[in-house]
Design a protein around this motif. Structure first.
Motif, short mmCIF file in Angstrom:
data_model
loop_
_atom_site.label_atom_id
_atom_site.label_comp_id
_atom_site.label_asym_id
_atom_site.label_seq_id
_atom_site.Cartn_x
_atom_site.Cartn_y
_atom_site.Cartn_z
N GLY A 183 0.81 -1.21 0.00
CA GLY A 183 0.00 0.00 0.00
C GLY A 183 0.85 1.26 0.00
O GLY A 183 2.02 1.25 -0.41
N SER A 184 0.26 2.36 0.46
CA SER A 184 0.97 3.63 0.52
C SER A 184 0.33 4.48 1.61
O SER A 184 -0.79 4.20 2.06
CB SER A 184 0.90 4.36 -0.82
OG SER A 184 -0.43 4.70 -1.14
N VAL A 185 1.04 5.54 2.02
CA VAL A 185 0.52 6.45 3.03
C VAL A 185 0.96 7.87 2.68
O VAL A 185 2.09 8.08 2.24
CB VAL A 185 1.02 6.05 4.45
CG1 VAL A 185 2.53 6.09 4.54
CG2 VAL A 185 0.40 6.95 5.51
N LYS A 261 -3.14 7.59 -11.13
CA LYS A 261 -3.35 7.65 -12.57
C LYS A 261 -2.06 7.34 -13.33
O LYS A 261 -2.08 6.75 -14.42
CB LYS A 261 -3.87 9.03 -12.97
CG LYS A 261 -5.23 9.38 -12.38
CD LYS A 261 -6.34 8.54 -12.97
CE LYS A 261 -7.68 9.02 -12.45
NZ LYS A 261 -8.81 8.17 -12.96
N ALA A 262 -0.93 7.74 -12.74
CA ALA A 262 0.37 7.52 -13.39
C ALA A 262 0.91 6.12 -13.17
O ALA A 262 1.96 5.77 -13.73
CB ALA A 262 1.37 8.55 -12.88
N LEU A 263 0.22 5.30 -12.38
CA LEU A 263 0.63 3.92 -12.09
C LEU A 263 2.06 3.87 -11.55
O LEU A 263 2.87 3.02 -11.92
CB LEU A 263 0.52 3.04 -13.35
CG LEU A 263 -0.86 2.97 -14.00
CD1 LEU A 263 -0.80 2.14 -15.29
CD2 LEU A 263 -1.89 2.38 -13.04
N THR A 264 2.36 4.77 -10.61
CA THR A 264 3.70 4.81 -10.02
C THR A 264 4.08 3.49 -9.38
O THR A 264 5.24 3.06 -9.43
CB THR A 264 3.78 5.95 -9.00
OG1 THR A 264 3.74 7.20 -9.69
CG2 THR A 264 5.07 5.89 -8.19
N PHE A 265 3.11 2.81 -8.76
CA PHE A 265 3.40 1.53 -8.11
C PHE A 265 3.91 0.51 -9.12
O PHE A 265 4.76 -0.32 -8.80
CB PHE A 265 2.18 1.00 -7.36
CG PHE A 265 0.90 1.01 -8.14
CD1 PHE A 265 0.51 -0.07 -8.89
CD2 PHE A 265 0.08 2.14 -8.12
CE1 PHE A 265 -0.67 -0.06 -9.62
CE2 PHE A 265 -1.11 2.17 -8.84
CZ PHE A 265 -1.49 1.07 -9.59
N ARG A 266 3.42 0.56 -10.36
CA ARG A 266 3.91 -0.35 -11.40
C ARG A 266 5.30 0.09 -11.89
O ARG A 266 6.15 -0.76 -12.17
CB ARG A 266 2.93 -0.41 -12.57
CG ARG A 266 1.65 -1.15 -12.22
CD ARG A 266 0.80 -1.45 -13.43
NE ARG A 266 -0.30 -2.31 -13.07
CZ ARG A 266 -0.25 -3.64 -13.03
NH1 ARG A 266 0.88 -4.24 -13.36
NH2 ARG A 266 -1.29 -4.36 -12.68
N ARG A 267 5.51 1.40 -12.01
CA ARG A 267 6.83 1.88 -12.42
C ARG A 267 7.89 1.48 -11.40
O ARG A 267 9.03 1.17 -11.76
CB ARG A 267 6.81 3.40 -12.59
CG ARG A 267 5.77 3.96 -13.55
CD ARG A 267 6.02 3.54 -15.00
NE ARG A 267 5.36 2.29 -15.34
CZ ARG A 267 4.11 2.19 -15.74
NH1 ARG A 267 3.37 3.28 -15.84
NH2 ARG A 267 3.60 1.02 -16.07
N GLY A 268 7.53 1.45 -10.11
CA GLY A 268 8.48 1.01 -9.08
C GLY A 268 8.85 -0.45 -9.23
O GLY A 268 10.02 -0.82 -9.09
N ALA A 324 -3.24 -1.98 -5.13
CA ALA A 324 -2.15 -1.05 -4.81
C ALA A 324 -2.59 0.40 -4.80
O ALA A 324 -1.80 1.27 -4.42
CB ALA A 324 -1.02 -1.23 -5.83
N ALA A 325 -3.81 0.72 -5.22
CA ALA A 325 -4.25 2.10 -5.32
C ALA A 325 -5.38 2.46 -4.36
O ALA A 325 -5.84 3.59 -4.35
CB ALA A 325 -4.68 2.41 -6.76
#
Length: 379
Positions: A183-185, A261-268, A324-325
């Motif tokens: 996840g994220s915070v 929207k930028a799918l940063t979790f996938r880019r990581g 993840a979002a």
């Protein structure tokens, strides 16, 4: 090039005409692809500007007349910690900050249709920091490969140097988001250091930047400045834990809208798990597999596969997915092999309920941030 989800593609190497090398300009120090134009400051080796060609805006831009706050990005900084106990676990009071703006060698290395590279090298006291700044065709990010010979030492009587790298994008009222396990915070951007996994993002809703990394976990965000801690010089309980050779990679990923929207979790994930190349000899018509295949596909994009393994008690396949979002929804699982039975498991891989398989696929409901473990029984 496109490669199927959890799969492979086949490419053939053939003889062709020799491609002449492209001359590398000494001035200005720039890297450019279809997404960005990046200018490197010759005196400091830092980034003086990043221009986003798709949106027509500057991501970062240094203003030279502001001598006290030039706002360079990819700026190396040394922070000095006052002596304190258990320095390996606690960051002490900062007594001063030194921006590494001089004494750097900047060298353009390569300019080609696939990749362009600029190398910087600098010395700080007894240490050497070498970096490759790279842009790839078709990849909307700026990569930094960093090699450091860290030879600093400290003790309970002297200030200890800590190396950070800083980015200052041009944004409005932004939100800082840190990746945590599954996840994220979002946190207040007040300069305090927090842990994160593969990425930290700073977005104002209309635009943002994500800082990806492959092995560092300490970050602070103050206003619209992101900093990543690279090395420290702790002395307790280990007297010299960070001395020696270090290699790390990080990447700047500018994007429109927010990190979801930028799918940063996938880019990581992509940055930490790049595609692997395997060179094999052609076997003519003897091969049994197609030239391109996917072994598992998952929809939609907010659902991420975090685990694929054999079951502990059989040759069944166990997968783990999560949202993840924080959007939840219904995930569609499409195996690239025949599955006789699919069931939800707990973390000890005990069956809880079965899914209905239709046309070789099945659907799984996920709540926001939910994690689910699934057992697949092969045919």
């Amino acid at each position: 090039a496109e490669v199927p989800s959890l799969g492979y593609s086949t490419y053939y190497l053939v003889e062709g005409g020799r491609r002449e090398p492209v001359p590398v300009d000494k001035e200005p120090m720039t890297l450019e692809n279809e997404f960005f134009k990046v200018e490197i400051d010759h005196d400091s080796g830092a980034i003086s500007s990043v221009y986003d060609k798709k949106t027509g805006r500057f991501v970062t831009k240094a203003f030279r007349h502001e001598a006290t706050r030039p706002e360079f990005s990819n700026l190396f900084q040394v922070l000095y910690e006052a002596p304190h106990g258990m320095s390996a676990w606690i960051i002490g009071p900062i007594t001063k900050i030194k921006n590494l703006l001089t004494g750097v060698e900047v060298e353009p290395v390569r300019k080609g249709p696939v990749m362009s590279k600029i190398r910087t090298s600098r010395k700080f006291r007894n240490s050497i920091i070498t970096q490759e700044i790279l842009l790839y065709a078709g990849v909307p990010r700026i990569d930094f490969n960093t090699m450091i010979e860290w030879q600093e030492a400290s003790d309970e009587f002297t200030d200890a140097p800590m190396l950070k790298v800083s980015f200052s994008p041009i944004l409005g009222s932004s939100v800082a988001t840190f990746e945590i396990p599954f996840g994220s915070v979002s946190r207040v951007a007040d300069g305090r250091e927090f842990p994160a996994l593969r990425w930290v993002d700073l977005s104002d809703g209309e635009y943002g930047v994500s800082l990806l990394n492959d092995c560092k976990y300490g970050f602070d965000v103050n206003g619209n400045t992101i900093r990543m801690t690279i090395l420290r010089t702790s002395y307790s309980p280990d007297p010299n834990p960070d001395q020696g050779h270090h290699e790390l990679k990080y990447s700047l990923y500018p994007h429109s809208e927010d990190w979801k929207k930028a799918l940063t979790f996938r880019r990581g994930y992509e940055f930490n798990h790049p595609l692997e190349t395997v060179i094999v000899e052609s076997r003519g018509s003897q091969g049994k597999l197609p030239e391109e295949a996917s072994f598992l596909r998952i929809k939609p994009e907010n659902v991420v596969l975090s685990c694929l393994k054999l079951a502990e008690d059989s040759d069944n396949i166990v997968i783990r997915i999560y949202d993840a979002a924080g959007e939840g929804g219904e995930a569609e699982i499409i195996p690239g092999f025949r599955v006789m039975e699919a069931s939800e498991n707990d973390l000890l891989e005990r069956d809880l309920s079965k899914f209905k398989i239709q046309d070789g696929a099945f659907k799984v409901k996920l709540g926001p941030w939910e994690i689910k473990t699934i057992r697949l029984k092969k045919d």
